[in-house]
Scaffold this motif. Sequence first.
Motif, short mmCIF file in Angstrom:
data_model
loop_
_atom_site.label_atom_id
_atom_site.label_comp_id
_atom_site.label_asym_id
_atom_site.label_seq_id
_atom_site.Cartn_x
_atom_site.Cartn_y
_atom_site.Cartn_z
N LYS A 31 0.87 -1.31 -0.02
CA LYS A 31 0.03 -0.07 -0.06
C LYS A 31 0.86 1.10 0.06
O LYS A 31 0.61 2.50 -0.46
N ARG A 32 2.03 0.98 0.64
CA ARG A 32 2.94 2.46 0.71
C ARG A 32 3.96 2.61 -0.60
O ARG A 32 4.23 3.52 -1.03
N LEU A 33 4.23 1.17 -1.06
CA LEU A 33 5.48 1.10 -2.03
C LEU A 33 4.94 0.85 -3.48
O LEU A 33 5.90 1.41 -4.42
N PHE A 34 3.91 0.33 -3.57
CA PHE A 34 3.56 -0.33 -5.17
C PHE A 34 3.28 0.84 -6.18
O PHE A 34 3.67 0.93 -7.26
N GLY A 35 3.02 2.16 -5.36
CA GLY A 35 2.66 3.19 -6.39
C GLY A 35 4.09 3.71 -7.05
O GLY A 35 4.13 4.01 -8.18
N VAL A 36 4.93 3.95 -5.88
CA VAL A 36 6.35 4.49 -6.79
C VAL A 36 7.12 3.40 -7.51
O VAL A 36 7.76 3.80 -8.48
N ILE A 37 6.93 2.18 -7.19
CA ILE A 37 7.48 1.01 -8.18
C ILE A 37 6.73 1.01 -9.42
O ILE A 37 7.54 0.96 -10.47
N ALA A 38 5.49 1.14 -9.44
CA ALA A 38 4.73 1.35 -10.70
C ALA A 38 5.20 2.58 -11.69
O ALA A 38 4.94 2.58 -12.92
N ALA A 39 5.55 3.56 -10.77
CA ALA A 39 6.10 4.75 -11.53
C ALA A 39 7.54 4.46 -12.53
O ALA A 39 7.63 5.05 -13.36
N GLY A 40 8.24 3.40 -11.89
CA GLY A 40 9.18 3.02 -12.87
C GLY A 40 8.61 2.29 -14.01
O GLY A 40 9.42 2.68 -15.30
N GLY A 41 7.69 1.57 -14.16
CA GLY A 41 7.14 1.07 -15.38
C GLY A 41 6.62 2.42 -16.45
O GLY A 41 6.72 2.06 -17.45
N SER A 42 5.99 3.24 -15.54
CA SER A 42 5.34 4.39 -16.58
C SER A 42 6.49 5.13 -17.21
O SER A 42 6.37 5.54 -18.38
N ALA A 43 7.60 5.14 -16.41
CA ALA A 43 8.73 6.02 -16.93
C ALA A 43 9.40 5.33 -18.27
O ALA A 43 9.72 5.51 -19.15
N GLY A 44 9.33 3.97 -17.82
CA GLY A 44 10.10 2.90 -19.12
C GLY A 44 9.13 3.04 -20.13
O GLY A 44 9.69 3.29 -21.31
N ALA A 45 7.83 3.04 -20.09
CA ALA A 45 7.05 3.29 -21.15
C ALA A 45 6.90 4.69 -21.76
O ALA A 45 6.56 4.70 -23.02
N GLU B 21 -5.29 1.81 -10.20
CA GLU B 21 -5.78 0.62 -10.12
C GLU B 21 -4.89 -0.72 -10.11
O GLU B 21 -5.23 -1.49 -9.26
N ARG B 22 -3.85 -0.48 -10.98
CA ARG B 22 -3.04 -1.66 -11.01
C ARG B 22 -2.42 -2.06 -9.48
O ARG B 22 -2.11 -3.09 -9.25
N PRO B 23 -1.67 -0.91 -9.19
CA PRO B 23 -0.90 -1.23 -7.92
C PRO B 23 -2.04 -1.49 -6.78
O PRO B 23 -1.78 -2.82 -5.67
N ALA B 24 -3.13 -0.99 -6.72
CA ALA B 24 -3.91 -1.30 -5.76
C ALA B 24 -4.57 -2.85 -5.80
O ALA B 24 -4.81 -3.63 -4.78
N ARG B 25 -4.59 -3.15 -7.09
CA ARG B 25 -5.03 -4.62 -7.45
C ARG B 25 -3.90 -5.69 -6.84
O ARG B 25 -4.45 -6.71 -6.53
N GLU B 26 -2.84 -5.26 -7.39
CA GLU B 26 -1.67 -6.37 -6.68
C GLU B 26 -1.41 -6.33 -5.49
O GLU B 26 -1.22 -7.30 -4.87
N VAL B 27 -2.21 -5.43 -4.64
CA VAL B 27 -2.12 -5.47 -2.94
C VAL B 27 -3.03 -6.31 -2.72
O VAL B 27 -3.00 -7.34 -1.57
N LEU B 28 -3.99 -6.73 -3.43
CA LEU B 28 -5.01 -7.90 -2.99
C LEU B 28 -4.40 -9.26 -3.12
O LEU B 28 -4.63 -10.00 -2.17
#
Length: 442
Positions: free
Chosen positions: A148-162, A348-355
């Motif tokens: 919940k704290r960290l998946f957002g910033v990790i997902a930002a890495g994917g967006s930067a790569g995209a 949505e994707r980081p939140a879904r992965e927390v599940l």
Amino acid sequence: MLRGFVLRFVQRVVAVRPEEIGAVVWSFVYFFLLLFGYYLIRPLRDAMGIAGGEKALPWLFSATFGVMLCAVPLYGALVTRLSRRRLVPVVHRFFAANLLLFFVLASLGVPRPLLGRVFFVWTSVYNLFVVSVLWSFLVDVFTSEQGKRLFGVIAAGGSAGAIVGPLVTAAVSKRLGQTHLFWLLVLAAVTLEACVLCARRAEHYAGARDAPAARASSDKPVGGSLFAGIRLIVGSPYLAGIALAILLLTTMNTFLYLQKTDLVRRAAQDSAAHTALFAWNDTAVNVVSAALSLFLTGRLMTRLGLAAALAVLPVLSGLGFSALAVYPSLAVVAVVEGLRRAAQYAIERPAREVLYTVLPREAKYKAKSFIDTVVFRGGDAVSAWAHAGLLALGLSSSGVSLIAVPLAGLWLGVALFLARREKVLAEEGAEARKPDAPAAVT
């Protein structure tokens, strides 16, 4: 001194603890390289896919779904026999070898239409699988609270790569020309090998803070049966709810995509204009997604809760399709799609992965993979045919949008149920988290 400065800077952006810095940074770079490599070759896929004509695309989508059905049991067999530490390198190196094979075939002059169709299907499978493996790795390494704290910033890495990937492809394509453009396949293969290194480093830093039993479990095969993913989903309301949410997500995505392509075709008659419009749309979405992932997602999940994060996209979908029902224009569909895609990638994707973080390891790899690939692509196919059927019955685009609104309401209800259930499961496992514990999936 430098390390302290970096730590203070990172902590201003995301609520990361000192002992988590290494795992977060390497996971960020892992995601960056993975999507950077994919977006390097995505323009090749699109160009080769349309080379056979637009009428071939539905057959390519159907072929992709068929390949998914065959690939998931093979992946399940790998998960059954391999540990987490071995699974990630094997999957990434398999796809890297495929990229090199396509490079060789292109260099040998294999007919472009045939190679293009095979490459289109393969790339569609490759993208979903490698991203699913990455998230399976992350939900296995990080806890629910950390996600919940960290998946957002990790997902930002994917967006930067995209963002960076297409820019590199656009830059080198002007210099290399069409003949030598397949060298991008080699570069993408190299990025996959770099992803293996990043995964190892992330696991190393994450393991340094884990109990010895937890570290030892990462070296054990997941075990279970070949088709355990399907069995787990059928027997678990929680996993079935995630699958239903994915079906509703893909339905919203497909309905909106088909409306967009129809409106774009009317507004711009030449393919160059189509390409430019799609390219600018993709760039804007990825930039907004990176910013949201970095500065908003973690705060949203930690302060307002997982339910709020999961509710964002269904609410946006309901409002967006309501607007399209009243005013179906290209400007409206561009705004709606841009907001939805940014929210999907960043929130949505980081939140879904927390599940998935609260589930046993077998569910994290087998059930998750089935949902991320077969259910996702199956939803694409079913919703596309449903859209065609609604139009055949005489409904206009506005009528299809009106049908999508109550589906968004159903999606919101499912999201709230999943958030409540995740909270219960997280509390039950908070005292002693055992990734390979034979806990029931409920």
